[in-house]
Design an enzyme around this catalytic site. Structure first.
Site, PDB file in Angstrom:
ATOM      1  N   SER A 244      14.551  34.181  26.628  1.00  0.00           N
ATOM      2  CA  SER A 244      14.959  35.561  26.337  1.00  0.00           C
ATOM      3  C   SER A 244      14.965  35.829  24.830  1.00  0.00           C
ATOM      4  CB  SER A 244      16.343  35.827  26.921  1.00  0.00           C
ATOM      5  OG  SER A 244      17.287  34.965  26.332  1.00  0.00           O
ATOM      6  N   GLU A 265       8.249  32.473  22.126  1.00  0.00           N
ATOM      7  CA  GLU A 265       7.622  33.256  23.194  1.00  0.00           C
ATOM      8  C   GLU A 265       8.765  33.915  23.956  1.00  0.00           C
ATOM      9  OE1 GLU A 265       4.398  33.311  23.359  1.00  0.00           O
ATOM     10  OE2 GLU A 265       3.981  31.631  22.028  1.00  0.00           O
ATOM     11  N   LEU A 266       9.005  35.204  23.699  1.00  0.00           N
ATOM     12  CA  LEU A 266      10.222  35.831  24.220  1.00  0.00           C
ATOM     13  C   LEU A 266       9.904  36.860  25.304  1.00  0.00           C
ATOM     14  CD1 LEU A 266      12.028  36.073  20.767  1.00  0.00           C
ATOM     15  CD2 LEU A 266      11.945  34.167  22.389  1.00  0.00           C
ATOM     16  N   CYS A 299       7.029  36.921  32.061  1.00  0.00           N
ATOM     17  CA  CYS A 299       7.278  37.731  30.848  1.00  0.00           C
ATOM     18  C   CYS A 299       6.202  38.780  30.633  1.00  0.00           C
ATOM     19  CB  CYS A 299       7.427  36.829  29.635  1.00  0.00           C
ATOM     20  SG  CYS A 299       6.126  35.615  29.500  1.00  0.00           S
TER      21      CYS A 299
HETATM   22  P1  NAD Z   1      19.096  32.975  29.144  1.00  0.00           P
HETATM   23  O1  NAD Z   1      18.829  33.861  28.004  1.00  0.00           O
HETATM   24  O2  NAD Z   1      20.470  32.444  29.326  1.00  0.00           O
HETATM   25  O3  NAD Z   1      18.147  31.678  29.119  1.00  0.00           O
HETATM   26  C1  NAD Z   1      16.767  31.786  28.905  1.00  0.00           C
HETATM   27  C2  NAD Z   1      16.273  30.342  28.681  1.00  0.00           C
HETATM   28  O4  NAD Z   1      16.826  29.852  27.467  1.00  0.00           O
HETATM   29  C3  NAD Z   1      16.721  29.337  29.753  1.00  0.00           C
HETATM   30  O5  NAD Z   1      15.661  28.447  29.990  1.00  0.00           O
HETATM   31  C4  NAD Z   1      17.916  28.610  29.110  1.00  0.00           C
HETATM   32  O6  NAD Z   1      18.054  27.272  29.557  1.00  0.00           O
HETATM   33  C5  NAD Z   1      17.555  28.633  27.663  1.00  0.00           C
HETATM   34  N1  NAD Z   1      18.694  28.680  26.764  1.00  0.00           N
HETATM   35  C6  NAD Z   1      19.788  29.453  26.870  1.00  0.00           C
HETATM   36  N2  NAD Z   1      20.612  29.255  25.814  1.00  0.00           N
HETATM   37  C7  NAD Z   1      20.007  28.331  25.036  1.00  0.00           C
HETATM   38  C8  NAD Z   1      20.340  27.711  23.795  1.00  0.00           C
HETATM   39  N3  NAD Z   1      21.456  28.027  23.133  1.00  0.00           N
HETATM   40  N4  NAD Z   1      19.481  26.794  23.282  1.00  0.00           N
HETATM   41  C9  NAD Z   1      18.332  26.486  23.925  1.00  0.00           C
HETATM   42  N5  NAD Z   1      17.961  27.049  25.085  1.00  0.00           N
HETATM   43  C10 NAD Z   1      18.786  27.956  25.630  1.00  0.00           C
HETATM   44  O7  NAD Z   1      18.678  33.769  30.393  1.00  0.00           O
HETATM   45  P2  NAD Z   1      18.302  33.427  31.872  1.00  0.00           P
HETATM   46  O8  NAD Z   1      19.310  34.016  32.770  1.00  0.00           O
HETATM   47  O9  NAD Z   1      17.923  32.000  32.099  1.00  0.00           O
HETATM   48  O10 NAD Z   1      16.990  34.305  31.948  1.00  0.00           O
HETATM   49  C11 NAD Z   1      17.174  35.699  31.787  1.00  0.00           C
HETATM   50  C12 NAD Z   1      16.250  36.297  30.837  1.00  0.00           C
HETATM   51  O11 NAD Z   1      15.537  35.365  30.053  1.00  0.00           O
HETATM   52  C13 NAD Z   1      15.198  37.064  31.574  1.00  0.00           C
HETATM   53  O12 NAD Z   1      15.636  38.357  31.826  1.00  0.00           O
HETATM   54  C14 NAD Z   1      14.039  37.040  30.664  1.00  0.00           C
HETATM   55  O13 NAD Z   1      14.140  38.135  29.781  1.00  0.00           O
HETATM   56  C15 NAD Z   1      14.213  35.832  29.833  1.00  0.00           C
HETATM   57  N6  NAD Z   1      13.264  34.770  30.144  1.00  0.00           N
HETATM   58  C16 NAD Z   1      12.045  34.881  29.596  1.00  0.00           C
HETATM   59  C17 NAD Z   1      11.113  33.919  29.866  1.00  0.00           C
HETATM   60  C18 NAD Z   1       9.740  34.015  29.273  1.00  0.00           C
HETATM   61  O14 NAD Z   1       8.805  33.497  29.853  1.00  0.00           O
HETATM   62  N7  NAD Z   1       9.581  34.631  28.099  1.00  0.00           N
HETATM   63  C19 NAD Z   1      11.420  32.856  30.701  1.00  0.00           C
HETATM   64  C20 NAD Z   1      12.705  32.765  31.251  1.00  0.00           C
HETATM   65  C21 NAD Z   1      13.628  33.741  30.954  1.00  0.00           C
END
Ligand code: NAD
Length: 494
Positions: A244, A265-266, A299
């Protein structure tokens, strides 16, 4: 290998394999005993399928020390030899494709046919980067004197800390590992805790292919604690993250405070511009396939589908009709074309976005409420007449919700497409070649699809602009991200 009896949400019973879950540090698989653990769930049933060990501070210190020891040797190994190992790993992934795909479907939920394609893609990423690593050419620069030699060399940036998400459990770790490894960098990968076994199987393929000890270390645990410890360590020279925008910006600020570069890659909120000169039925069919792939947890998923007013109603009708042909169910069943959401957070997010859209006047043509029973099932949902203020049109949906919106003319739709701070992917559909050029030039995204939703290959650059991040994975850019340029000026010996 533990064998699990699993009763799927559809009621049938299947015997399904799920590997033991371990950390991989300094060439050793480290089990849960003596460590904190976190449960891994089957998103189709909600049942626990594995216990994942969490890395302690000491485990991470060992991973850092192992990577530091291995780095000079891996960097010194000729690219030709590194390529042999990565190519062997790719071949092993292909040999094990069916098992890895089954594991991925079990822990992530996507239909098996999608998982198989993804594993094959991951293998291709290793193959392509193996080849490209052999072409990390520097250059000879014409020097100011005949007896001088000026060269610019591409050298590995050093040990990389990589963070991969749960939506593409094979592709994302493959991209995070293949570029750095091909460039001569060691890696510590923290893959997603929700989908660890796929990353474990990719790591196992690298180990079985002969990757030297310490070159890749795989850890799981508390993401915040792990990222803080790794990024602040002087061993780490570069970070790469997919996830994210909020977490990406947080990690970028940690990296920046430590003076380290990042590839991010967000999130995205991809606009699709459908002009009224296209074959409406065919375009709607393609849009449905793209929208509901991986239950919309992509994404680059088309999330704002703008359709020119003259064909809006016809497009909507075809879109709804094709969507009704999808079959939601557990990913391992042949009949399933859309699986559950990967975690309960996504179901909660869908519920909130839906409630807000309906309260602000949207029309729901299909879906719209969570399915009854076990698992994170949310049906394919199609909305129209959506208020411009609805959160769905501003916040990345990351789920199976399609928003169909009318537009009148080209400049209006370009402005609306570019109105959000995201800039990952955009798509346009038209037969007018001049418009293809104009509109693709105007769209502010890192990736543009013209008359196609296909945007990625191992050989193509992948990444966004603005709030969608920076840096690229894939393509020659995906190798360059992990090299640094050294300039060498040589004069005559005296
Ligand atoms: P999130 O923001 O909590 O986590 C997103 C990812 O980041 C997860 O894999 C998580 O393990 C990792 N993460 C979280 N906090 C971290 C930290 N402090 N250090 C390192 N890694 C950390 O959200 P979520 O509920 O898992 O996913 C929700 C949102 O995340 C989605 O709505 C989407 O926008 C985004 N997302 C984007 C992609 C992408 O391909 N760009 C992939 C997964 C999630």
């Amino acid at each position: 290998m533990a064998l699990e009896q699993n009763t799927s949400a559809s009621g049938d019973t299947a015997t399904r394999a799920y590997p033991d879950l371990n950390l991989y540090i300094d060439g050793q698989w480290l089990a849960a005993a003596g460590r904190d653990t976190t449960a891994v769930l089957d998103p189709a049933s909600g049942q626990i399928i594995g216990k994942l060990p969490c890395a302690s501070t000491e485990d991470l210190n060992q991973a850092l020390a192992a990577a530091q020891r291995a780095q000079p040797h891996w960097a010194a190994l000729p690219a030709f030899e590194r390529a042999k190992i990565l190519t062997r790993a790719a071949d092993l992934i292909r040999e094990r494709l069916e098992f890895i795909a089954q594991v991925m479907t079990y822990e992530q939920g996507k239909p098996l046919r999608e998982a198989r394609i993804e594993v094959a893609f991951a293998a291709d990423v290793f193959t392509w980067m193996a080849e490209e690593g052999r072409r990390a050419y520097g250059r000879v620069i014409p020097a100011r004197h005949a007896d001088w030699r000026w060269t610019a060399l591409q050298q590995p940036v050093g040990v990389v800390a990589a963070f991969s998400p749960w939506n593409f459990p094979a592709t994302s770790p493959a991209r995070k590992l293949a570029g750095p490894l091909a460039a001569g960098c060691c890696c510590i990968l923290k893959a997603a805790e929700e989908t660890p076994a796929t990353a474990i199987e990719l790591t196992r393929a690298l180990q079985d292919a002969g990757l030297p000890t310490g070159v890749v270390n795989l850890v799981f645990g508390d993401p915040d604690a792990i990222s803080r410890q790794l990024i602040s360590s002087p061993v780490i020279r570069k970070i790469t993250f997919t996830g994210s925008t909020a977490v990406g910006n947080h990690l970028a600020s940690l990296a920046s405070a430590a003076g380290k570069p990042a590839t991010l890659e967000l999130g995205g909120h991809a606009p699709v511009l459908v002009f009224d000169d296209v074959n409406v039925a065919a375009t709607a069919e393609m849009a449905v396939a793209s929208k509901f792939r991986n239950a919309g947890q992509v994404c680059t998923s088309p999330s704002r589908i703008f359709v020119q007013r003259r064909v809006h109603d016809a497009f909507l009708e075809h879109f709804v009709s094709h969507t009704t042909r999808l079959h939601m169910g557990p990913g391992h069943l042949d009949s399933t074309t859309m699986g559950p959401l990967a975690n309960a957070r996504r179901v909660h997010a869908m519920r909130e976005l839906m409630q807000d859209a309906l309260e602000s006047g949207a029309t729901c043509h299909l879906g719209g409420t969570a399915a009854n029973g076990a698992g994170n099932f949310w049906p394919a949902t199609v909305l129209s007449s959506i208020s411009p203020d609805a959160r769905l049109l501003h916040q990345e949906p990351f789920g199976p919700v399609a928003a169909i919106l009318p537009f009148d003319d080209e400049s209006e739709v370009i402005n609306r497409a570019n109105a959000l701070p995201y800039g990952l992917a955009s798509y346009l559909f038209t037969r007018d070649t001049d418009r293809c050029l104009r509109v693709s030039n105007a769209l502010q995204t890192g990736l543009v699809g013209i008359n196609t939703f296909v945007l990625n290959g191992p050989e193509t650059p992948w990444g966004g602009v603005r709030d969608s991040g920076y840096g690229r994975e894939g393509g020659i850019e995906g190798l360059a991200s992990y090299t640094t340029t050294k300039f060498v000026s040589q004069g005559p010996a005296r």
